[in-house]
Motif scaffolding. Sequence first.
Motif, PDB file in Angstrom:
ATOM      1  N   ARG A 110       0.852  -1.192   0.000  1.00 49.10           N
ATOM      2  CA  ARG A 110       0.000   0.000   0.000  1.00 49.10           C
ATOM      3  C   ARG A 110       0.886   1.240   0.000  1.00 49.10           C
ATOM      4  O   ARG A 110       1.882   1.298   0.708  1.00 49.10           O
ATOM      5  CB  ARG A 110      -0.877   0.029   1.255  1.00 49.10           C
ATOM      6  CG  ARG A 110      -1.881  -1.101   1.329  1.00 49.10           C
ATOM      7  CD  ARG A 110      -3.196  -0.724   0.685  1.00 49.10           C
ATOM      8  NE  ARG A 110      -4.090  -1.887   0.667  1.00 49.10           N
ATOM      9  CZ  ARG A 110      -5.259  -1.900   0.029  1.00 49.10           C
ATOM     10  NH1 ARG A 110      -5.673  -0.851  -0.656  1.00 49.10           N
ATOM     11  NH2 ARG A 110      -6.005  -2.975   0.053  1.00 49.10           N
ATOM     12  N   ALA A 111       0.512   2.235  -0.808  1.00 50.44           N
ATOM     13  CA  ALA A 111       1.203   3.513  -0.787  1.00 50.44           C
ATOM     14  C   ALA A 111       0.734   4.261   0.461  1.00 50.44           C
ATOM     15  O   ALA A 111      -0.304   3.904   1.033  1.00 50.44           O
ATOM     16  CB  ALA A 111       0.863   4.287  -2.057  1.00 50.44           C
ATOM     17  N   PRO A 112       1.483   5.294   0.882  1.00 49.49           N
ATOM     18  CA  PRO A 112       1.090   6.031   2.087  1.00 49.49           C
ATOM     19  C   PRO A 112      -0.392   6.453   2.114  1.00 49.49           C
ATOM     20  O   PRO A 112      -1.040   6.342   3.149  1.00 49.49           O
ATOM     21  CB  PRO A 112       2.025   7.245   2.067  1.00 49.49           C
ATOM     22  CG  PRO A 112       3.257   6.740   1.362  1.00 49.49           C
ATOM     23  CD  PRO A 112       2.778   5.726   0.367  1.00 49.49           C
ATOM     24  N   GLY A 113      -0.958   6.885   1.017  1.00 47.69           N
ATOM     25  CA  GLY A 113      -2.366   7.284   1.012  1.00 47.69           C
ATOM     26  C   GLY A 113      -3.347   6.106   1.042  1.00 47.69           C
ATOM     27  O   GLY A 113      -4.556   6.312   1.055  1.00 47.69           O
ATOM     28  N   GLY A 114      -2.848   4.879   1.024  1.00 41.48           N
ATOM     29  CA  GLY A 114      -3.732   3.725   1.086  1.00 41.48           C
ATOM     30  C   GLY A 114      -3.987   3.070  -0.262  1.00 41.48           C
ATOM     31  O   GLY A 114      -4.591   1.993  -0.332  1.00 41.48           O
ATOM     32  N   ARG A 115      -3.511   3.722  -1.332  1.00 45.48           N
ATOM     33  CA  ARG A 115      -3.701   3.109  -2.652  1.00 45.48           C
ATOM     34  C   ARG A 115      -2.909   1.813  -2.765  1.00 45.48           C
ATOM     35  O   ARG A 115      -1.830   1.704  -2.205  1.00 45.48           O
ATOM     36  CB  ARG A 115      -3.119   4.030  -3.718  1.00 45.48           C
ATOM     37  CG  ARG A 115      -3.996   5.146  -4.184  1.00 45.48           C
ATOM     38  CD  ARG A 115      -3.148   5.871  -5.211  1.00 45.48           C
ATOM     39  NE  ARG A 115      -3.869   6.882  -5.952  1.00 45.48           N
ATOM     40  CZ  ARG A 115      -3.300   7.549  -6.969  1.00 45.48           C
ATOM     41  NH1 ARG A 115      -2.061   7.279  -7.332  1.00 45.48           N
ATOM     42  NH2 ARG A 115      -3.983   8.454  -7.615  1.00 45.48           N
TER      43      ARG A 115
ATOM     44  N   ARG B  79      -0.340  -0.601  -4.267  1.00 46.87           N
ATOM     45  CA  ARG B  79       0.905  -0.365  -4.996  1.00 46.87           C
ATOM     46  C   ARG B  79       1.496  -1.717  -5.368  1.00 46.87           C
ATOM     47  O   ARG B  79       1.707  -2.557  -4.516  1.00 46.87           O
ATOM     48  CB  ARG B  79       1.857   0.392  -4.091  1.00 46.87           C
ATOM     49  CG  ARG B  79       3.068   0.849  -4.799  1.00 46.87           C
ATOM     50  CD  ARG B  79       3.992   1.559  -3.847  1.00 46.87           C
ATOM     51  NE  ARG B  79       5.032   2.145  -4.643  1.00 46.87           N
ATOM     52  CZ  ARG B  79       5.608   3.321  -4.401  1.00 46.87           C
ATOM     53  NH1 ARG B  79       5.246   4.025  -3.364  1.00 46.87           N
ATOM     54  NH2 ARG B  79       6.545   3.770  -5.196  1.00 46.87           N
TER      55      ARG B  79
ATOM     56  N   GLU C 286       0.604   2.295  -9.159  1.00 43.99           N
ATOM     57  CA  GLU C 286      -0.457   2.512  -8.173  1.00 43.99           C
ATOM     58  C   GLU C 286      -1.806   2.492  -8.858  1.00 43.99           C
ATOM     59  O   GLU C 286      -1.963   2.980  -9.979  1.00 43.99           O
ATOM     60  CB  GLU C 286      -0.250   3.844  -7.444  1.00 43.99           C
ATOM     61  CG  GLU C 286       0.818   3.714  -6.386  1.00 43.99           C
ATOM     62  CD  GLU C 286       1.042   5.001  -5.601  1.00 43.99           C
ATOM     63  OE1 GLU C 286       2.111   5.120  -5.008  1.00 43.99           O
ATOM     64  OE2 GLU C 286       0.137   5.881  -5.608  1.00 43.99           O
TER      65      GLU C 286
END
Lengths: 328, 265
Positions: free
Chosen positions: A125-130, A132, A147
């Motif tokens: 998961r990317a920092p924003g929650g997406r 990855r 992403e």
Amino acid sequence: MTARVLVIGEIRDGHLLASSLEAVGAARACAGPSDRLEGLLVGPAAAAASPAFAAAGLASVACVADAALERPTPWAWSRAIVAAATAAGAELVILAGTAAGRDVAGRVAARWEAAAVTGVTAIGRAPGGRLRLSRPVFGGRATQEVEVAAPRAVLAVRPHAFPAPAPTASAAPATELPGGTGPEGDGRILGFEHVEGGAGPDLGDAAVVVSGGRGVRAADNFSLIEELARSLGAAVGASRAVTDAGWRPVSYQVGQTGKSVTPQLYVAVGISGAIQHLVGMVSSRVIVAINSDAQAPIFRVADYGIVGDLFAIVPALTREVRRVRGIA
Amino acid sequence: MEIVVCIKPVPDAETRLRANPAGTALDGEGVKWALAGYDESAVEQALLLKEANPGSRVRAVSFGPAPRTEEVLRAALALGADGATFLEHPAEVVPDPLLAARAVAAHLGRATWDLVLVGKQAGDDEAGLFGGALAELVDAPSFGGVMALTYDASARRFTFRRSVEGGAEAAEVPGRAVLALQQAWNDPRTAKLPNILKSRRATIDKVAWATTAGALGPLGTPTTQSVGFRLPAPRSGAKMIDYRTPEEAAEKLVRLLQEEAKVFP
Ligand SMILES: Cc1cc2nc3c(=O)[nH]c(=O)nc-3n(C[C@H](O)[C@H](O)[C@H](O)COP(=O)(O)OP(=O)(O)OC[C@H]3O[C@@H](n4cnc5c(N)ncnc54)[C@H](O)[C@@H]3O)c2cc1C
Ligand SMILES: Nc1ncnc2c1ncn2[C@@H]1O[C@H](COP(=O)(O)O)[C@@H](O)[C@H]1O
């Protein structure tokens, strides 16, 4: 909030593919503890295969026991998948990136208005929650991170990239979904033929691949490669020099214009290591090269190298592998 | 028969790959773009079908940025395509094959055609998504991994074999289908000089991105974003096994695979 993930199982000749269990492993890698993993199986063997699928860690398995889906066409399968994803309220569909899986992934994504990423080898998961995802591109010469920028996504995972979860005792219910996959007569699969020597594992799916090149010199000598492969339980591959010469069919070819393989172990015998061959095998985990020319480019991508005459080395290696593995 | 062949410029196989300064995608700077691998086979297959079925026409279609997209279309014209359609997109790298499929579907929706040929996967992103997505959008059957394709004009039916794990399937579809081709089993031809010269002057139908974007609405936005592009650390070079006899080489290798690499089956 609980996310729902739908994992698609693929059945061939009545058996669930190992790569479908790996898809459950991939689903676990991106799901949170409260997320719900559901499965979908289609075809007459769906109900029989569902306990093994559920045991990989699914909360439930939906089965579409439609006989027309035994070897589903991509369009019939995509309809069944989108119907199940919609019924489950899923945000994510995960399937194994087999030939059939890749054929259907784009259809599902278009029909379901979702993003799609194939060849997935790692999920995070990317920092924003997406979501990855990592995936090899350019025949494994580079890795891309992608992403997902859409509320829904279809992921096709690369065989061998994720471990199949250890089976658990599962009481997951199998539910029946209705069939009715649409109009017939718009094309069909007529039959299946194994390639010669295809008794071993599938090239695209095998954990070990042994490939032979021009160094083998003649069609008959290729049996040396096949015996080594058999001792290792490996699939057999070839360079284009071999398929061009007609020593083995084109379905054996590894490389830019053949198959891309990502086994745990790739053994290249009498193959020089032209870039067009390398792009198809360079992301194998461990590469062994056997070649009489110490300057052959294959040694630059190999982990272990033996400089020598394949006609002496390969039979000795086959004997040693058989001895160690206890094969008579 | 109206045949559409979808092609995409990809970096030539010999190109040295590099990440862009931001490290998010391939650096397009200095890349030699080419009509490669699977797409070359798709064009060849289209031309073979045209030759076997007199009166047929082949149109090449590509979605992407100028000038490289126009250049591969000219390459297809030089090989023998009758027409070419350039669907413009402003981005340096076509953001995702699904968007490409939507753009081409929006365009094909208005045309009549019997067959769309595509590559099984593009040599760059290797997604293998375009053909299936396009087929779903235009409501046509599709198959991937297609080889040895023939057309039965009286039954308006395509028959072929398709490569699957462990073997091949025989399959058939009626006309108005999307087929993704396996590989260069068909030995693509090379363009002759006069045709290359002629292709430079040929007109290419151009569709502006604004037109396509208008037709796609919210679906014209990419659904994925490339955020990283890494090259593998070079392997440190092979550990060479020294030995006096083949038996010793075999023993040493098996031991290394068991104990060090831990991949011995
Ligand atoms: C557009 C295009 C696409 C291509 N696609 C592919 C592809 O998909 N896959 C592919 O493989 N190639 C592909 N090629 C071909 C590629 O460029 C090479 O020609 C091919 O890979 C060479 O095969 P090879 O290594 O078996 O043969 P060679 O390059 O001839 O190498 C044979 C090797 O065997 C060694 N050898 C000889 N005798 C012995 C012995 N007794 N013991 C041990 N070693 C020995 C030699 O030292 C040599 O290194 C493609 C080429 C083009 C132009
Ligand atoms: N931008 C594009 N324009 C035209 N055809 C494309 C485009 N992208 C992909 N294709 C076709 O779809 C095939 C598979 O591409 P991909 O899904 O990106 O792996 C390619 O080999 C092309 O035939």
